[in-house]
Scaffold this motif. Structure first.
Motif, short mmCIF file in Angstrom:
data_model
loop_
_atom_site.label_atom_id
_atom_site.label_comp_id
_atom_site.label_asym_id
_atom_site.label_seq_id
_atom_site.Cartn_x
_atom_site.Cartn_y
_atom_site.Cartn_z
N LYS A 226 -4.41 9.34 14.61
CA LYS A 226 -4.02 9.99 13.52
C LYS A 226 -2.42 10.23 13.52
CE LYS A 226 -8.62 12.23 13.44
NZ LYS A 226 -9.14 11.42 12.46
N ALA A 227 -2.45 9.73 12.10
CA ALA A 227 -0.64 9.68 12.39
C ALA A 227 -0.49 9.54 10.46
CB ALA A 227 -0.01 8.69 13.17
N ARG A 228 0.46 9.73 10.18
CA ARG A 228 1.18 9.16 8.88
C ARG A 228 1.64 8.25 8.89
NH1 ARG A 228 4.37 13.80 6.65
NH2 ARG A 228 4.77 12.42 4.76
N PHE A 229 2.07 7.57 7.73
CA PHE A 229 2.21 5.73 7.91
C PHE A 229 3.12 5.75 6.51
CE2 PHE A 229 -1.37 5.38 10.32
CZ PHE A 229 -0.60 4.91 11.80
N GLN A 230 4.35 4.99 6.81
CA GLN A 230 5.41 5.25 5.48
C GLN A 230 5.90 4.08 5.29
OE1 GLN A 230 8.26 8.43 5.75
NE2 GLN A 230 7.11 10.42 5.00
N LEU A 231 5.95 3.90 3.76
CA LEU A 231 6.81 2.10 4.02
C LEU A 231 7.97 2.09 2.84
CD1 LEU A 231 6.88 -1.14 4.30
CD2 LEU A 231 5.38 -1.38 2.76
N ILE A 232 9.13 2.31 3.61
CA ILE A 232 10.78 2.16 2.47
C ILE A 232 11.26 1.19 2.25
CG2 ILE A 232 12.51 3.81 2.64
CD1 ILE A 232 11.21 5.54 4.59
N GLY A 233 11.34 1.13 0.83
CA GLY A 233 12.19 -0.20 0.22
C GLY A 233 11.15 -0.53 -1.38
N ASP A 234 12.02 -1.60 -1.17
CA ASP A 234 11.50 -2.41 -3.11
C ASP A 234 11.08 -4.02 -2.58
OD1 ASP A 234 10.62 -1.68 -4.95
OD2 ASP A 234 12.30 -1.99 -5.83
N ILE A 235 10.40 -4.86 -3.24
CA ILE A 235 10.76 -5.70 -3.30
C ILE A 235 11.84 -6.78 -3.54
CG2 ILE A 235 7.83 -5.60 -3.86
CD1 ILE A 235 9.16 -6.22 -6.74
N ASP A 236 12.12 -7.71 -3.71
CA ASP A 236 13.37 -8.47 -3.55
C ASP A 236 13.21 -9.82 -4.18
OD1 ASP A 236 15.58 -9.42 -3.86
OD2 ASP A 236 16.00 -9.86 -1.56
N PRO A 237 13.24 -10.39 -5.88
CA PRO A 237 12.20 -10.98 -6.25
C PRO A 237 13.19 -12.39 -6.09
CG PRO A 237 12.15 -8.79 -7.67
CD PRO A 237 13.04 -8.12 -6.69
N GLY A 238 14.60 -11.97 -5.82
CA GLY A 238 15.29 -13.09 -5.50
C GLY A 238 15.52 -13.76 -3.68
N ASN A 239 14.60 -12.98 -3.76
CA ASN A 239 14.17 -14.02 -2.32
C ASN A 239 12.70 -14.57 -1.84
OD1 ASN A 239 13.29 -13.72 0.68
ND2 ASN A 239 15.32 -13.23 1.13
N PRO A 240 12.72 -15.81 -1.76
CA PRO A 240 11.23 -16.67 -1.74
C PRO A 240 9.79 -15.45 -0.95
CG PRO A 240 13.17 -17.84 -0.29
CD PRO A 240 13.35 -16.59 -1.27
#
Length: 380
Positions: A226-240
């Motif tokens: 039982k927990a909540r999970f967060q993903l903070i951040g954005d994609i980076d199209p300049g990185n392969p």
């Protein structure tokens, strides 16, 4: 006579987030501070700070050799125009191009900050091996100036470049990360009256361990944790190695992870979570783990260069094998379900931040290196 300080950084936003305090410290120490970067929205923040900004034709990728040579030429031309007493180079391209240009220009002292050897040194295969040999050669040329110091954030990167014969050990300086303003990242007790919140805050790249985090969350849901999970951040199209929009859409439809996107209020977000994770493949010394420690939050991270140097294993957090979602899930579950251990590690993390990561200490370490270079140049 006012001494000239020039810092060259690829990305103006990176300068603001990771090196602004160092430049402010240099100005307070009496230097006239110049900052050179590629273009970007954060350039205005640099000029608003009162620094003289110079635009360079830098790019994050580099497939066109003519464009790259032009960037090197522009750095060389800027060095001849400013004739800096201290040249501080940050991130891979400025270190290589700026280091080469500084050997052909009137620069008294150079600081090269190797804040992580990055994607190229993680890659496998014959092409990557060849590229590493080429980059190693250019590192050797760039770091060949006599009055030069190279700042490393972890011993693995230091030992790798020394082992490759790229660097004289006498030029090495160790500074443990970019530091954190402890007044902005305050230590507040966890909330224990609701589900524990676990977050990963990073650019959404495969080599940040994002896929392992998502798989670990699936495992924990299957176990009934039982927990909540967060993903903070954005994609980076300049990185392969960037995560794709399609993958983000899949995770959003799956509904197991809260996708918060890019956020600037990390201090507040960490205050509201119980546990921070970064299952990265390699780092310099990740600022996000330093920020987590400053906020008094335990962490689960990977046993790789940079990440392991940002914690005290089994004291401020847990280390798990790289690329192992099951081990990551086990580590997260242990701290999700053991609030006493989690809080103990969080308190130890704050103590670590106060002792090792205080921004004032990091700035002073840089100023001491500048003074060392100034003294050496006066004796030449």
């Amino acid at each position: 006579m006012t001494h000239i300080f020039l810092m060259i950084v690829n990305d103006p936003a990176f300068f603001i987030s990771h090196r602004l305090a160092v430049a402010q410290g240099a100005r307070k120490a009496g230097y006239k501070v110049h900052i050179a970067t590629m273009d970007g929205e954060a350039v205005k923040l640099i000029t608003d700070e009162g620094f003289t900004h110079h635009l360079l034709p830098l790019s994050r990728s580099g497939s066109n050799p003519f464009f790259e040579f032009f960037a090197l030429f522009c750095i060389w031309r800027l060095l001849w125009r400013l004739r800096p007493d201290i040249l501080h180079l940050v991130t891979i391209k400025p270190v290589i191009y700026g280091g080469i240009a500084a050997r052909l220009a009137p620069v008294r002292g150079v600081v090269a900050a190797v804040s992580g050897l990055g994607y190229l040194f993680l890659s496998k295969g014959s092409k990557a091996t060849l590229l590493r040999k080429v980059v190693s050669f250019f590192y050797k040329v760039a770091l060949g100036k006599r009055n030069l110091r190279v700042i490393f954030q972890n011993p693995d990167d230091r030992d790798l470049l020394i082992g490759l014969g790229v660097l004289d050990p006498d030029k090495v300086e160790m500074v443990r990360g970019s530091g954190v303003d402890l007044s902005l990242y305050s230590f507040e007790p966890e909330r224990l009256d609701s589900l524990p919140v676990v977050c990963l805050a990073a650019r959404l790249l495969r080599d940040k361990g994002v896929l392992e985090f998502v798989e670990a969350v699936r495992i924990l849901y299957q176990r009934g944790v039982k927990a909540r999970f967060q993903l903070i951040g954005d994609i980076d199209p300049g990185n392969p190695t960037t995560i794709t929009e399609a993958e983000i859409s899949t995770w959003r439809e799956e509904g197991l992870i809260e996708l918060l996107g890019y956020r600037k209020d990390i201090a507040k977000l960490f205050t509201d979570v119980n546990l921070v994770t970064l299952p990265s493949y390699r780092e310099g010394l990740p600022k996000v783990l330093v920020e987590a420690a400053a906020c008094g939050r335990a962490v689960v991270t990977t046993d790789v260069p940079g990440c392991r140097d940002a914690i005290e294993p089994d004291v401020t957090g847990l280390l798990v094998p790289m690329g192992n979602a099951l081990a990551l899930a086990d580590g997260l579950q242990l701290l999700i379900e053991n609030s006493v251990l989690r809080q103990s590690m969080g308190a130890a993390g704050r103590a670590l931040a106060e002792g090792e990561f205080d921004l004032r200490k990091v700035v002073q370490q840089h100023l001491d290196i500048y003074s060392k270079l100034e003294r050496a140049s006066n004796h030449e």
